[in-house]
Design a protein around this motif. Structure first.
Motif, PDB file in Angstrom:
ATOM      1  N   THR A 447       3.316 -11.433   3.772  1.00  0.00           N
ATOM      2  CA  THR A 447       4.470 -10.558   3.573  1.00  0.00           C
ATOM      3  C   THR A 447       4.038  -9.198   3.059  1.00  0.00           C
ATOM      4  O   THR A 447       4.578  -8.158   3.461  1.00  0.00           O
ATOM      5  CB  THR A 447       5.472 -11.205   2.602  1.00  0.00           C
ATOM      6  OG1 THR A 447       5.900 -12.461   3.139  1.00  0.00           O
ATOM      7  CG2 THR A 447       6.684 -10.307   2.383  1.00  0.00           C
ATOM      8  N   ASP A 451       5.130  -7.725   6.682  1.00  0.00           N
ATOM      9  CA  ASP A 451       6.584  -7.639   6.756  1.00  0.00           C
ATOM     10  C   ASP A 451       6.946  -6.180   7.045  1.00  0.00           C
ATOM     11  O   ASP A 451       6.419  -5.262   6.405  1.00  0.00           O
ATOM     12  CB  ASP A 451       7.214  -8.098   5.450  1.00  0.00           C
ATOM     13  CG  ASP A 451       8.725  -8.162   5.537  1.00  0.00           C
ATOM     14  OD1 ASP A 451       9.366  -7.087   5.511  1.00  0.00           O
ATOM     15  OD2 ASP A 451       9.278  -9.268   5.634  1.00  0.00           O
ATOM     16  N   SER A 452       7.834  -5.963   7.990  1.00  0.00           N
ATOM     17  CA  SER A 452       8.135  -4.591   8.414  1.00  0.00           C
ATOM     18  C   SER A 452       8.736  -3.753   7.299  1.00  0.00           C
ATOM     19  O   SER A 452       8.695  -2.513   7.355  1.00  0.00           O
ATOM     20  CB  SER A 452       9.081  -4.612   9.619  1.00  0.00           C
ATOM     21  OG  SER A 452      10.303  -5.235   9.292  1.00  0.00           O
ATOM     22  N   LYS A 453       9.274  -4.394   6.266  1.00  0.00           N
ATOM     23  CA  LYS A 453       9.911  -3.662   5.172  1.00  0.00           C
ATOM     24  C   LYS A 453       9.007  -3.516   3.953  1.00  0.00           C
ATOM     25  O   LYS A 453       9.401  -2.897   2.966  1.00  0.00           O
ATOM     26  CB  LYS A 453      11.214  -4.364   4.760  1.00  0.00           C
ATOM     27  CG  LYS A 453      12.244  -4.483   5.878  1.00  0.00           C
ATOM     28  CD  LYS A 453      13.496  -5.187   5.427  1.00  0.00           C
ATOM     29  CE  LYS A 453      13.253  -6.656   5.103  1.00  0.00           C
ATOM     30  NZ  LYS A 453      12.795  -7.448   6.256  1.00  0.00           N
ATOM     31  N   SER A 454       7.805  -4.072   3.996  1.00  0.00           N
ATOM     32  CA  SER A 454       6.937  -4.052   2.816  1.00  0.00           C
ATOM     33  C   SER A 454       6.376  -2.659   2.553  1.00  0.00           C
ATOM     34  O   SER A 454       5.902  -1.977   3.474  1.00  0.00           O
ATOM     35  CB  SER A 454       5.785  -5.043   2.988  1.00  0.00           C
ATOM     36  OG  SER A 454       4.845  -4.898   1.938  1.00  0.00           O
ATOM     37  N   TYR A 455       6.370  -2.267   1.300  1.00  0.00           N
ATOM     38  CA  TYR A 455       5.811  -0.969   0.902  1.00  0.00           C
ATOM     39  C   TYR A 455       4.327  -0.878   1.233  1.00  0.00           C
ATOM     40  O   TYR A 455       3.802   0.199   1.510  1.00  0.00           O
ATOM     41  CB  TYR A 455       6.032  -0.778  -0.607  1.00  0.00           C
ATOM     42  CG  TYR A 455       5.498   0.527  -1.152  1.00  0.00           C
ATOM     43  CD1 TYR A 455       6.193   1.723  -0.945  1.00  0.00           C
ATOM     44  CD2 TYR A 455       4.314   0.584  -1.886  1.00  0.00           C
ATOM     45  CE1 TYR A 455       5.722   2.927  -1.449  1.00  0.00           C
ATOM     46  CE2 TYR A 455       3.834   1.773  -2.400  1.00  0.00           C
ATOM     47  CZ  TYR A 455       4.540   2.949  -2.181  1.00  0.00           C
ATOM     48  OH  TYR A 455       4.069   4.129  -2.671  1.00  0.00           O
ATOM     49  N   ASN A 457       2.782  -2.243   3.754  1.00  0.00           N
ATOM     50  CA  ASN A 457       2.518  -2.328   5.189  1.00  0.00           C
ATOM     51  C   ASN A 457       2.129  -0.935   5.687  1.00  0.00           C
ATOM     52  O   ASN A 457       2.880  -0.264   6.382  1.00  0.00           O
ATOM     53  CB  ASN A 457       3.762  -2.855   5.907  1.00  0.00           C
ATOM     54  CG  ASN A 457       3.572  -3.012   7.408  1.00  0.00           C
ATOM     55  OD1 ASN A 457       2.545  -2.632   7.961  1.00  0.00           O
ATOM     56  ND2 ASN A 457       4.570  -3.564   8.060  1.00  0.00           N
ATOM     57  N   ASN A 460       2.230   0.336   9.366  1.00  0.00           N
ATOM     58  CA  ASN A 460       3.541   0.448  10.025  1.00  0.00           C
ATOM     59  C   ASN A 460       3.731  -0.609  11.106  1.00  0.00           C
ATOM     60  O   ASN A 460       4.393  -0.369  12.117  1.00  0.00           O
ATOM     61  CB  ASN A 460       3.735   1.855  10.612  1.00  0.00           C
ATOM     62  CG  ASN A 460       3.864   2.917   9.548  1.00  0.00           C
ATOM     63  OD1 ASN A 460       4.592   2.754   8.568  1.00  0.00           O
ATOM     64  ND2 ASN A 460       3.128   4.008   9.704  1.00  0.00           N
ATOM     65  N   ALA A 462       5.253  -3.824  12.912  1.00  0.00           N
ATOM     66  CA  ALA A 462       6.569  -4.463  12.920  1.00  0.00           C
ATOM     67  C   ALA A 462       6.641  -5.459  14.067  1.00  0.00           C
ATOM     68  O   ALA A 462       6.367  -5.108  15.218  1.00  0.00           O
ATOM     69  CB  ALA A 462       7.675  -3.420  13.063  1.00  0.00           C
ATOM     70  N   ASP A 467       8.499 -11.230  10.988  1.00  0.00           N
ATOM     71  CA  ASP A 467       9.485 -11.072   9.915  1.00  0.00           C
ATOM     72  C   ASP A 467      10.278 -12.360   9.710  1.00  0.00           C
ATOM     73  O   ASP A 467      10.535 -12.782   8.578  1.00  0.00           O
ATOM     74  CB  ASP A 467      10.442  -9.925  10.235  1.00  0.00           C
ATOM     75  CG  ASP A 467       9.820  -8.552  10.017  1.00  0.00           C
ATOM     76  OD1 ASP A 467       8.708  -8.478   9.465  1.00  0.00           O
ATOM     77  OD2 ASP A 467      10.455  -7.553  10.408  1.00  0.00           O
TER      78      ASP A 467
END
Length: 533
Positions: A447, A451-455, A457, A460, A462, A467
């Motif tokens: 994660t 995870d596409s929303k992880s700080y 990541n 970038n 996705a 997810d």
């Protein structure tokens, strides 16, 4: 022996350390690539910062320690899954003296130690824990990852049950509800001090915490001069007992060659982040102990999926086939590392190493570039950290290999002090990154980076299926189900190659031989309070 004595005698002059700090028995001097850039762990994981966090703060729980199987004098965290223990984790209390996990996996209750004081003299209460996690919700960034990964939806999920009792409550069973509190970056703040310093203009004390500490850890900050040194003083009122080392001088020494010389001459006690050849040579120095253990460290190159041509999966695959991994392991790491054949640490439960298929093959790389419409090659850039001695030689080897398939790479040397800013800006098409997920759990690890929303990541990356799998892992405490989903997610990630996979570097501790107490942590940092002479 004479050279060591002479070096120690002039230590204050060499390192610009005040004479008051330069008492060999009570002072620990660390030669590091960089000083802490920020003391706010919600926004910074750069070199030096996480050393400071470990000294200034404590969390609710920690892992039990066990002997390292390969290094008799060292210890390490017990990160194995224990089906017979609460939450599957072999834990010890830190700021919490008792903890309970509801059988549903939806509620954890912590009873705090009474009488614990911060470095400002304020007593630890449940309100400090609540305020700390509310801060994570309000400020986002790394805090947003921690709240999300353990299933917390809103600040109301953390409840003050009593002055010394706090509970965490989630809607679905979450396997990290206890384990998250062993993480180095989930410390507890002194909310009384933070509120006083921040006031109404800065209610979460961002300006204060960036440059000062408000914690319940074993040390307090005495000095921070960025680019030069940080000085930490042991707290005699620390609830765990005053550390054996009174003063720690964390000195910025940008080049590894200089760090080696200072350790060899006796001017410093610990030299961090040395080149592999230097590590090998230091093993021959009688006054120095050099110990290497398997680690959670990973080094990779972010392939920015929002910058062409790395938005094309075949280009990313080609970049991996072009990477001469075995050459790097031998020439740069001198076999003090293993190939990065996965997207999470290979020492963690749930690791799947069967999906790496990128053995060095320039013909395959050219074929994939042609498929992606890049048969004629392209120009790009690769940023690397000047403070990490292995990144430049790896970059040069990679640059040479890529030139053979028509890819011209400009190398960007970034000072250690500003490198993390380059990473978080996410504007580089390719940039090195060295990190480790500090919670030894497959759901947490995957994660964090994918995870596409992880700080964190930073590539970038996705993928909707990834997810979904990660969300499903976070919503069950069934270990078999979690491991099955982790394996499926790893298969997708490895196929889509959001990174150029480099290596699993071992962790090496190079220190004076009389310094005892080293413990390896999955956060890959040292804890000053462990050491004694």
């Amino acid at each position: 022996m004479a050279s060591a004595t002479a070096a120690a005698a002039v230590m204050p002059r060499i390192l610009n350390i005040p004479a008051a700090y330069a008492q060999a028995g009570s002072t620990l001097v660390v030669a590091a690539p960089a000083t802490p850039q920020s003391l706010d762990c919600n926004f910074d994981v750069s070199l030096g910062t996480f050393e400071a966090i470990a000294a200034l703060y404590d969390g609710l729980l920690g892992f039990e320690k066990i002997p390292d199987p390969g290094v008799p004098d060292a210890r390490r965290e017990d990160i194995a899954f224990h089906a017979d223990k609460m939450g599957g984790v072999n834990m010890v209390g830190k700021l919490a003296e008792k903890w309970e996990l509801d059988p549903s996996g939806k509620r954890a209750v912590f009873t705090l130690r009474r009488g614990v004081k911060s470095n400002w003299g304020n007593e630890l209460t449940a309100e400090d824990v609540r305020w700390t996690w509310n801060r994570a919700f309000e400020l986002g960034a790394l805090g947003a990852f921690y709240t999300a990964v353990c299933g917390l939806k809103s600040p109301e999920d953390i409840k003050v049950e009593d002055k010394y009792v706090v509970s965490f409550n989630v809607a679905e069973p979450n396997p990290l509800l206890l384990k998250i509190h062993t993480n180095l970056y989930t410390p507890v703040y002194d909310s009384v001090k933070c509120k006083a310093e921040g006031g109404t203009e800065d209610p979460w004390a961002r300006k204060f915490i960036e440059n000062n500490s408000a914690g319940f850890g074993p040390y307090q900050l005495q000095q921070l001069t960025r680019g030069q040194q940080a000085v930490f003083q042991a707290r005699p009122d620390y609830y765990g007992g005053k550390p054996a080392i009174d003063t720690v001088v964390f000195k910025e020494v940008p080049t590894s060659a200089s760090r080696v010389q200072l350790l060899q001459g006796g001017a410093v006690d610990i030299a961090q982040y040395l080149q592999p050849l230097e590590i090998i040579s230091m093993k021959k120095v009688p006054s120095v102990a050099v110990e290497t253990v398997p680690a959670s460290f990973m080094i990779w190159i972010e392939l920015n999926a929002k910058i062409a041509p790395f938005d094309n999966v075949d280009v990313r695959r080609a970049m991996n086939f072009a990477f001469p991994q075995q050459e790097v392991i031998k020439a740069v790491y001198q076999d003090l590392a293993s190939p990065l054949n996965g997207c999470m640490p290979n020492i963690y439960p749930g690791f799947a190493g069967d999906f790496y298929s990128y053995e060095h093959n320039l013909d395959k790389a050219k074929e994939l570039l042609t498929k992606a419409g890049q048969g004629g090659g392209f120009k790009t850039s690769l940023a690397y950290n000047a403070g990490d001695p292995v990144q430049e030689p790896i970059a040069i080897i990679y640059q040479s290999a890529l030139r053979k398939i028509g890819v011209e790479v400009e190398l960007k040397k970034v000072p250690a002090g500003s490198f993390y800013n380059f990473v978080t800006d996410r504007k580089q098409p390719m940039i090195f990154y060295v990190d480790s997920p500090w919670c030894p759990d497959p759901g947490y690890s995957l994660t964090l980076y994918f995870d596409s929303k992880s700080y964190v990541n930073y590539s970038n990356y996705a993928n909707a299926d990834v997810d979904r799998l990660l969300a499903e892992m976070a919503a069950t405490a069934d270990e078999k189900v979690r491991l099955d989903k982790a394996k499926e997610a790893q298969k997708i990630i490895m196929d889509e190659a959001p990174w150029a996979f480099v290596a699993y570097p071992n962790y090496t501790m190079a220190r004076k031989a009389d310094l005892k107490g080293w413990t390896y942590y999955t956060s890959n940092n040292i804890r000053f309070q462990d050491f004694s002479r």
